[in-house]
Design a protein around this motif. Structure first.
Motif, PDB file in Angstrom:
ATOM      1  N   THR A  85       0.875  -1.167   0.000  1.00  0.00           N
ATOM      2  CA  THR A  85       0.000   0.000   0.000  1.00  0.00           C
ATOM      3  C   THR A  85       0.907   1.210   0.000  1.00  0.00           C
ATOM      4  N   PRO A  86       1.019   1.935  -1.111  1.00  0.00           N
ATOM      5  CA  PRO A  86       1.983   3.034  -1.189  1.00  0.00           C
ATOM      6  C   PRO A  86       1.584   4.210  -0.326  1.00  0.00           C
ATOM      7  N   VAL A  90     -14.668  -1.676  14.329  1.00  0.00           N
ATOM      8  CA  VAL A  90     -14.620  -0.580  15.298  1.00  0.00           C
ATOM      9  C   VAL A  90     -13.168  -0.257  15.641  1.00  0.00           C
ATOM     10  N   ARG A  91     -12.307  -1.285  15.744  1.00  0.00           N
ATOM     11  CA  ARG A  91     -10.889  -1.051  16.032  1.00  0.00           C
ATOM     12  C   ARG A  91     -10.233  -0.223  14.938  1.00  0.00           C
ATOM     13  N   VAL A  92     -10.642  -0.468  13.691  1.00  0.00           N
ATOM     14  CA  VAL A  92     -10.100   0.313  12.578  1.00  0.00           C
ATOM     15  C   VAL A  92     -10.434   1.793  12.759  1.00  0.00           C
ATOM     16  N   PRO A 138      -6.705  -5.930   5.577  1.00  0.00           N
ATOM     17  CA  PRO A 138      -6.863  -5.771   4.129  1.00  0.00           C
ATOM     18  C   PRO A 138      -8.295  -5.970   3.643  1.00  0.00           C
ATOM     19  N   ASP A 139      -9.106  -6.668   4.423  1.00  0.00           N
ATOM     20  CA  ASP A 139     -10.498  -6.899   4.039  1.00  0.00           C
ATOM     21  C   ASP A 139     -11.398  -5.720   4.405  1.00  0.00           C
ATOM     22  N   ILE A 140     -10.899  -4.840   5.263  1.00  0.00           N
ATOM     23  CA  ILE A 140     -11.687  -3.693   5.714  1.00  0.00           C
ATOM     24  C   ILE A 140     -11.175  -2.399   5.090  1.00  0.00           C
ATOM     25  N   VAL A 141      -9.868  -2.205   5.169  1.00  0.00           N
ATOM     26  CA  VAL A 141      -9.254  -0.993   4.610  1.00  0.00           C
ATOM     27  C   VAL A 141      -8.881  -1.273   3.162  1.00  0.00           C
ATOM     28  N   VAL A 142      -9.770  -0.901   2.261  1.00  0.00           N
ATOM     29  CA  VAL A 142      -9.563  -1.128   0.833  1.00  0.00           C
ATOM     30  C   VAL A 142      -9.267   0.220   0.179  1.00  0.00           C
ATOM     31  N   ALA A 168     -17.370   0.731  -2.809  1.00  0.00           N
ATOM     32  CA  ALA A 168     -16.014   1.296  -2.752  1.00  0.00           C
ATOM     33  C   ALA A 168     -16.112   2.801  -2.979  1.00  0.00           C
ATOM     34  N   GLY A 169     -15.199   3.534  -2.388  1.00  0.00           N
ATOM     35  CA  GLY A 169     -15.215   4.979  -2.539  1.00  0.00           C
ATOM     36  C   GLY A 169     -14.672   5.413  -3.888  1.00  0.00           C
ATOM     37  N   TRP A 170     -14.921   6.678  -4.219  1.00  0.00           N
ATOM     38  CA  TRP A 170     -14.451   7.264  -5.479  1.00  0.00           C
ATOM     39  C   TRP A 170     -13.402   8.315  -5.157  1.00  0.00           C
ATOM     40  N   TYR A 171     -12.322   8.320  -5.937  1.00  0.00           N
ATOM     41  CA  TYR A 171     -11.245   9.285  -5.761  1.00  0.00           C
ATOM     42  C   TYR A 171     -11.214  10.238  -6.953  1.00  0.00           C
TER      43      TYR A 171
END
Length: 282
Positions: A6-7, A152-154, A97-101, A244-247
């Motif tokens: 993840t850069p 929640v921890r994230v 990795p399954d939560i922070v995409v 998924a979010g949009w950038y």
């Protein structure tokens, strides 16, 4: 072997710089592969493409080879290599990795300024554990308790940005976010009191957009603008979504959302009056 990663923002800056250098020479990806062979460090076309998109973590020798092919002067090459050495830092989010995409969390941690417009819910950076739990379990009612706790921890880890690296955070919340009883009255009361504490921080500016406000450009929904140190990376717009979010990274994206942000902030109450509304509800 090319390592997945993840850069960081600096890593993305290096990738963009390498693309600009290649394009300035007029070299194609095939040309780069051909010219890299005599160095003993052949870099294939596909690998060059992925390096420029910051999709893979290259070896330092790859960067040195590319800079040599592009004829980059020593002083400039030295700066780029120093930036590369700082680019690939591990983060806590890699354990989820399954939560922070996507790169949003790493962007959030490296931004110098965060402008967020949230009409319906509290920003993730301001959420208490109880509020986050209510959000997670309402949005994903079939997940296990263990999975809900991980999510929640994230959000708890994300909160450390507010008082850790402490970027300038300017948040505009819709009045609906303050009144929607997410988690029940007790959870909301604690959330509102936490918001008052956050609003006292020197790096946080809080505004509330009341129900009585005029029509404004933010009626289309929530958005976040992340800004970074000058010369490191361009501003990035983020719009969250159910999948998924949009950038948004083009000049047009940034122009549209910067104007949107300005109109929302202009329509909102000043910070002093905003804090008074939160205090009255807490």
């Amino acid at each position: 072997m090319v390592a997945a990663h993840t850069p960081t923002v600096i890593g993305r800056h290096v990738a963009l710089r390498l693309r600009a250098l290649r394009e300035a020479t007029g070299l194609s990806f095939a040309d780069v592969e051909r010219l890299s062979k005599p160095s003993g460090n052949k870099i294939g076309e596909q690998k060059v493409r992925r390096i420029e998109r910051a999709e893979v973590r290259p070896e330092r020798t790859d960067i040195e080879t590319l800079l040599g092919i592009y004829g980059v002067p020593y002083a400039e090459a030295k700066v780029i290599l120093e930036q590369f050495d700082l680019s690939w830092q591990s983060g806590w989010w890699l354990s989820y990795p399954d939560i922070v995409v996507g790169p949003f969390v790493s962007f959030e941690r490296e931004a110098e300024q965060i402008r967020t417009w949230q009409p319906y819910v509290f920003p993730g950076l301001f959420q208490t554990d109880a509020y986050a739990w209510a959000m997670v379990t309402a949005g994903m009612p079939h997940i296990s308790e263990e999975e809900a706790e991980r999510r929640v921890r994230v959000r708890a880890e994300r909160r450390t940005v507010v008082t850790g690296k402490a970027p300038q955070i300017h948040a505009v919340l819709g009045e609906a976010a303050l009144r929607q009883a997410i988690g029940g009255e007790d959870v909301m009361r604690r959330q509102l009191r936490h918001l008052l504490e956050v609003a006292e921080l020197p790096n946080v500016t809080l505004q509330v957009l009341p129900f009585s406000a005029r029509a404004h450009a933010g009626l289309t929904g929530p958005s976040v603008i992340l800004s970074f140190a000058e010369g490191i990376f361009h501003d990035v717009v983020y719009v969250d979504g159910p999948g998924a979010g949009w950038y948004g990274e083009t000049e047009r994206d940034l122009e549209v959302f910067t104007l949107l942000w300005g109109d929302v902030a202009d329509a909102a109450l000043p910070p002093e009056d905003s804090v008074a509304i939160v205090a009255a509800l807490a």
